[in-house]
Design a protein around this motif. Structure first.
Motif, short mmCIF file in Angstrom:
data_model
loop_
_atom_site.label_atom_id
_atom_site.label_comp_id
_atom_site.label_asym_id
_atom_site.label_seq_id
_atom_site.Cartn_x
_atom_site.Cartn_y
_atom_site.Cartn_z
N ILE A 133 49.95 -26.27 13.65
CA ILE A 133 49.53 -27.65 13.33
C ILE A 133 50.37 -28.64 14.14
CG2 ILE A 133 49.52 -29.41 11.50
CD1 ILE A 133 48.82 -27.13 9.52
N ALA A 134 51.67 -28.41 14.17
CA ALA A 134 52.55 -29.30 14.96
C ALA A 134 52.11 -29.29 16.42
CB ALA A 134 54.00 -28.84 14.82
N GLN A 164 60.55 -33.32 23.88
CA GLN A 164 61.50 -32.66 22.98
C GLN A 164 61.61 -33.44 21.67
OE1 GLN A 164 63.25 -29.91 23.82
NE2 GLN A 164 65.04 -29.83 22.50
N ALA A 165 61.78 -34.75 21.80
CA ALA A 165 61.94 -35.60 20.60
C ALA A 165 60.69 -35.57 19.74
CB ALA A 165 62.26 -37.03 21.02
N SER A 166 59.50 -35.67 20.37
CA SER A 166 58.30 -35.71 19.53
C SER A 166 58.01 -34.33 18.96
CB SER A 166 57.11 -36.29 20.28
OG SER A 166 56.69 -35.41 21.26
N ALA A 167 58.33 -33.25 19.67
CA ALA A 167 58.14 -31.90 19.12
C ALA A 167 59.06 -31.71 17.91
CB ALA A 167 58.41 -30.84 20.18
N LEU A 168 60.29 -32.19 18.03
CA LEU A 168 61.23 -32.09 16.91
C LEU A 168 60.74 -32.88 15.71
CD1 LEU A 168 64.71 -32.29 18.69
CD2 LEU A 168 63.86 -30.44 17.22
N ASP A 169 60.21 -34.06 15.99
CA ASP A 169 59.69 -34.91 14.93
C ASP A 169 58.52 -34.21 14.21
OD1 ASP A 169 59.35 -37.31 13.44
OD2 ASP A 169 57.59 -37.72 14.67
N LEU A 170 57.63 -33.61 14.99
CA LEU A 170 56.48 -32.91 14.38
C LEU A 170 56.94 -31.71 13.56
CD1 LEU A 170 53.98 -33.18 17.33
CD2 LEU A 170 53.53 -33.91 14.99
N LEU A 171 57.93 -30.99 14.08
CA LEU A 171 58.44 -29.83 13.33
C LEU A 171 59.11 -30.28 12.04
CD1 LEU A 171 59.59 -27.59 16.29
CD2 LEU A 171 57.88 -27.02 14.55
N GLU A 172 59.73 -31.44 12.11
CA GLU A 172 60.31 -32.03 10.89
C GLU A 172 59.18 -32.31 9.88
OE1 GLU A 172 63.83 -33.68 11.05
OE2 GLU A 172 63.48 -33.21 8.93
N GLN A 173 58.09 -32.88 10.38
CA GLN A 173 56.97 -33.25 9.50
C GLN A 173 56.31 -32.04 8.84
OE1 GLN A 173 54.24 -36.39 10.67
NE2 GLN A 173 55.50 -36.75 12.46
N VAL A 174 56.34 -30.88 9.54
CA VAL A 174 55.76 -29.68 8.92
C VAL A 174 56.83 -28.84 8.23
CG1 VAL A 174 53.78 -29.61 10.50
CG2 VAL A 174 55.83 -28.28 11.05
N GLY A 175 58.04 -29.39 8.14
CA GLY A 175 59.12 -28.74 7.39
C GLY A 175 59.76 -27.55 8.08
N LEU A 176 59.73 -27.55 9.41
CA LEU A 176 60.29 -26.40 10.13
C LEU A 176 61.35 -26.79 11.16
CD1 LEU A 176 57.10 -24.20 10.65
CD2 LEU A 176 59.06 -23.69 9.18
N ALA A 177 61.97 -27.94 10.95
CA ALA A 177 62.95 -28.41 11.93
C ALA A 177 64.11 -27.42 12.08
CB ALA A 177 63.47 -29.78 11.50
N ASP A 178 64.37 -26.64 11.04
CA ASP A 178 65.51 -25.71 11.12
C ASP A 178 65.12 -24.36 11.73
OD1 ASP A 178 63.85 -25.14 9.00
OD2 ASP A 178 65.47 -24.40 7.71
N VAL A 194 55.60 -25.91 20.55
CA VAL A 194 55.14 -27.27 20.22
C VAL A 194 55.27 -28.20 21.43
CG1 VAL A 194 55.44 -29.22 18.62
CG2 VAL A 194 55.69 -26.89 17.78
N ARG A 195 56.26 -27.91 22.28
CA ARG A 195 56.44 -28.72 23.50
C ARG A 195 55.39 -28.42 24.56
NH1 ARG A 195 62.18 -29.72 26.03
NH2 ARG A 195 60.71 -29.90 27.72
N LEU A 196 54.79 -27.23 24.46
CA LEU A 196 53.93 -26.75 25.54
C LEU A 196 52.81 -27.71 25.96
CD1 LEU A 196 53.50 -24.34 27.47
CD2 LEU A 196 51.95 -23.37 25.75
N PRO A 197 52.04 -28.30 25.00
CA PRO A 197 50.98 -29.21 25.43
C PRO A 197 51.49 -30.36 26.30
CG PRO A 197 50.73 -28.68 23.11
CD PRO A 197 52.06 -28.12 23.53
N ALA A 198 52.67 -30.91 25.96
CA ALA A 198 53.22 -32.00 26.76
C ALA A 198 53.62 -31.49 28.14
CB ALA A 198 54.41 -32.63 26.05
N GLU A 199 54.20 -30.29 28.18
CA GLU A 199 54.59 -29.70 29.46
C GLU A 199 53.36 -29.49 30.34
OE1 GLU A 199 57.69 -28.93 30.34
OE2 GLU A 199 58.81 -28.96 28.44
N LEU A 200 52.29 -28.97 29.73
CA LEU A 200 51.07 -28.70 30.49
C LEU A 200 50.44 -29.99 30.98
CD1 LEU A 200 49.41 -25.87 28.35
CD2 LEU A 200 50.62 -25.63 30.52
#
Ligand SMILES: Nc1ncnc2c1ncn2[C@@H]1O[C@H](COP(=O)(O)OP(=O)(O)OP(=O)(O)O)[C@@H](O)[C@H]1O
Ligand SMILES: [Mg+2]
Length: 234
Positions: A154-155, A121-135, A107-113
């Protein structure tokens, strides 16, 4: 209406054994901003071809494609890549996650590229939270179910905050119930968030949820009313 996508006489020919084969014969259409647009059609009718042209992954043989007023089909390769990166998210039928990266790294990859690792990191974590996969941040994609992999995809597609999300049969490889969950999530994170969604789908039920439905047939794209969609037999 304000179109997010405008197609003007878009053609696509492929060379096959020295012969030219026309897949898109002059597609003209406009997709309204903020809408969920569904594209149906038989296998081989050119749906993925059209989506890849809108995404700038491929180039039309003729005609023009505008996204948010920008004629993307006339951009140079590098400009097109940058435009895609900054404006579009793409979701595939087979998820296309990178197997050697963890969920969070995918999920971080697009920002890295994009050379924007700050805050990624923070926005990837937030997106993973939104799709229910933060854990599940630190696991690799092969440890996830198909539905979970699609939620990561999707994230990832939303990582650069795109205004247009393109999805090629995102539920095509999932069972009905998981497909429903994915559709609910996609709807919430795209249309309900003010983004435009253009989705290729075989499913009449999914197309029925769209604001606008088009059908690809004989190299052309035709608008289909919801009444005709419900009345037609597959
Ligand atoms: N790179 C290519 N070279 C030659 N022909 C191609 C190429 N890509 C697609 N085609 C042909 O173009 C036609 C349309 O393909 P496309 O993948 O767009 O269909 P589709 O509507 O997405 O089908 P499906 O529902 O099976 O995914 C097919 O006949 C395919 O063989
Ligand atoms: Mg396809």
């Amino acid at each position: 209406m304000t179109p997010i996508v405008r197609l003007e006489h878009v053609t696509k020919d492929y060379l096959e054994g020295g012969q030219t084969r026309s897949v898109l014969g002059g597609v003209s259409a406009a997709f309204e901003a903020g809408h969920f647009v569904a594209i149906r059609g038989r296998s081989g009718s050119g749906k993925s071809t059209l989506l890849n042209l809108i995404a700038g992954i491929d180039q039309p043989t003729g005609g023009d494609i505008y996204i948010g007023g920008v004629c993307v089909s006339r951009l140079r390769a590098r400009e097109r890549t940058l435009f895609r990166r900054d404006n579009l998210g793409f979701i595939f039928q087979f998820f296309n996650l990178i197997p050697t990266l963890t969920v969070l790294e995918n999920v971080r990859l697009p920002a890295e590229l994009a050379g924007k690792p700050t805050g990624a990191q923070a926005s990837a974590l937030d997106l993973l939270e939104q799709v229910g996969l933060a854990d599940r941040c630190d696991v690799f994609p092969d440890k996830l179910s198909g539905g979970e992999q699609q939620r990561v995809a999707i994230a990832r597609a939303l990582a650069q905050n795109p205004r247009l999300v393109l999805a090629d049969e995102p539920t095509g490889n999932l069972d009905d119930k998981t497909g429903d969950t994915i559709m609910g999530l996609l709807d919430r994170l795209t249309r309900q968030a003010g983004r435009s969604l253009v989705m290729v789908t075989h499913s009449r039920q999914i197309a029925a949820r769209a604001d606008d439905v088009f059908e690809m047939h004989g190299g052309e794209l035709r608008a289909v009313s919801h009444e005709a969609l419900t009345a037609a037999a597959d």
